[in-house]
Design a protein around this motif. Structure first.
Motif, PDB file in Angstrom:
ATOM      1  N   PHE A  20       0.837  -1.203   0.000  1.00 44.02           N
ATOM      2  CA  PHE A  20       0.000   0.000   0.000  1.00 44.02           C
ATOM      3  C   PHE A  20       0.874   1.256   0.000  1.00 44.02           C
ATOM      4  O   PHE A  20       0.644   2.195  -0.770  1.00 44.02           O
ATOM      5  N   TYR A  21       1.891   1.272   0.834  1.00 41.15           N
ATOM      6  CA  TYR A  21       2.761   2.440   0.966  1.00 41.15           C
ATOM      7  C   TYR A  21       3.705   2.569  -0.228  1.00 41.15           C
ATOM      8  O   TYR A  21       4.017   3.684  -0.664  1.00 41.15           O
ATOM      9  N   GLU A  22       4.136   1.436  -0.771  1.00 39.09           N
ATOM     10  CA  GLU A  22       5.008   1.468  -1.944  1.00 39.09           C
ATOM     11  C   GLU A  22       4.307   2.097  -3.137  1.00 39.09           C
ATOM     12  O   GLU A  22       4.909   2.858  -3.904  1.00 39.09           O
ATOM     13  N   GLU A  23       3.011   1.827  -3.282  1.00 38.79           N
ATOM     14  CA  GLU A  23       2.248   2.373  -4.401  1.00 38.79           C
ATOM     15  C   GLU A  23       2.030   3.883  -4.286  1.00 38.79           C
ATOM     16  O   GLU A  23       1.734   4.548  -5.282  1.00 38.79           O
ATOM     17  N   LEU A  24       2.198   4.429  -3.088  1.00 35.01           N
ATOM     18  CA  LEU A  24       2.006   5.871  -2.907  1.00 35.01           C
ATOM     19  C   LEU A  24       3.223   6.694  -3.330  1.00 35.01           C
ATOM     20  O   LEU A  24       3.138   7.920  -3.446  1.00 35.01           O
ATOM     21  N   ASN A  25       4.357   6.022  -3.560  1.00 35.07           N
ATOM     22  CA  ASN A  25       5.590   6.723  -3.947  1.00 35.07           C
ATOM     23  C   ASN A  25       5.929   7.823  -2.942  1.00 35.07           C
ATOM     24  O   ASN A  25       6.141   8.986  -3.306  1.00 35.07           O
ATOM     25  N   ILE A  26       5.998   7.455  -1.682  1.00 37.34           N
ATOM     26  CA  ILE A  26       6.278   8.417  -0.619  1.00 37.34           C
ATOM     27  C   ILE A  26       7.772   8.734  -0.586  1.00 37.34           C
ATOM     28  O   ILE A  26       8.613   7.856  -0.692  1.00 37.34           O
ATOM     29  N   ASP A  27       8.095  10.021  -0.451  1.00 36.24           N
ATOM     30  CA  ASP A  27       9.483  10.413  -0.218  1.00 36.24           C
ATOM     31  C   ASP A  27       9.521  11.530   0.816  1.00 36.24           C
ATOM     32  O   ASP A  27       8.482  12.022   1.256  1.00 36.24           O
ATOM     33  N   GLU A  28      10.722  11.938   1.205  1.00 36.09           N
ATOM     34  CA  GLU A  28      10.869  12.914   2.289  1.00 36.09           C
ATOM     35  C   GLU A  28      10.379  14.310   1.899  1.00 36.09           C
ATOM     36  O   GLU A  28      10.245  15.186   2.761  1.00 36.09           O
ATOM     37  N   ASN A  29      10.110  14.527   0.628  1.00 36.84           N
ATOM     38  CA  ASN A  29       9.640  15.841   0.184  1.00 36.84           C
ATOM     39  C   ASN A  29       8.126  15.986   0.228  1.00 36.84           C
ATOM     40  O   ASN A  29       7.609  17.107   0.255  1.00 36.84           O
TER      41      ASN A  29
END
Length: 212
Positions: A20-29
């Protein structure tokens, strides 16, 4: 227009699947947290850009870890007029984010959940997401794409939603008057890759449910 997306972790219930989190493309920005939401970020080895709150939901070690990672910590007095969530959402709104995906905004306390949902009508770029659901503000002309086969419900948050028209759904409508408390628009199904919702006045909440 360039779409700017922020991801916001609150302190509710979080999806358990890593995918689920991988699909959100989360980064520190693009990751922001309201108080206890930062705990989930640390569990996932994610570094948020900023964490806002009175920090009553984090322990000393977690706060120190955030400091070591050079995360911006914005502290507020516990006796404030707005929730941690709304203070941060208002900041993101003023920062010109066109989409704010909220994770951890459901579950736990019902009063918190209902308060969060009501924020959708003040900040229409908010979307509350879980593993299976997306809760969103329905604009007066809303195009829904790439959700064929999903279940969708529409819930009126005003006394009336006037001239509601649904195209691309199993159960279509044409200029229908939907009144508060009516359940007619629950559990519809998207049957086209591109569906359209239109109405002339009122407030309408949409919930898409995916069977994944």
């Amino acid at each position: 227009m360039i779409r700017m997306r922020a991801i916001l972790f609150l302190n509710g219930e979080f999806p358990k699947k890593k995918e689920f989190y991988e699909e959100l493309n989360i980064d520190e920005n693009n990751l922001f947290c309201a108080d206890g939401g930062a705990r989930k970020a640390l569990e996932l080895n994610l570094v948020p850009r900023e964490v806002w709150g009175d920090f009553d939901s984090l322990d000393t070690d977690e706060i120190e870890e955030l400091r070591k990672k050079k995360v911006v910590l914005k502290s507020f007095n516990k006796d404030k007029d707005f929730t941690d969530s709304e203070l941060l959402i208002d900041y993101l709104d003023k920062s010109k984010y066109t989409e704010i995906l909220v994770v951890g905004g459901t579950g736990k306390r019902i009063d918190h959940f209902l308060t969060n949902i009501n924020l959708i009508f003040k900040y229409p770029q908010l979307k509350f997401i879980t593993e299976k659901e997306t809760i969103f503000f329905v604009k007066k002309k809303e195009v829904i794409e790439d959700e064929k086969g999903s279940i969708i419900s529409f819930i009126p948050f005003s006394d009336e939603v006037i001239d509601l028209t649904l195209k691309g759904f199993k159960y279509s409508l044409e200029k229908f008057l939907l009144k508060r408390g009516e359940a007619l628009c629950m559990s519809n199904i998207l049957i086209e890759e591109r569906a359209i919702v239109e109405y002339t006045s009122g407030k309408l909440l949409g919930i898409i449910t995916r069977d994944k």
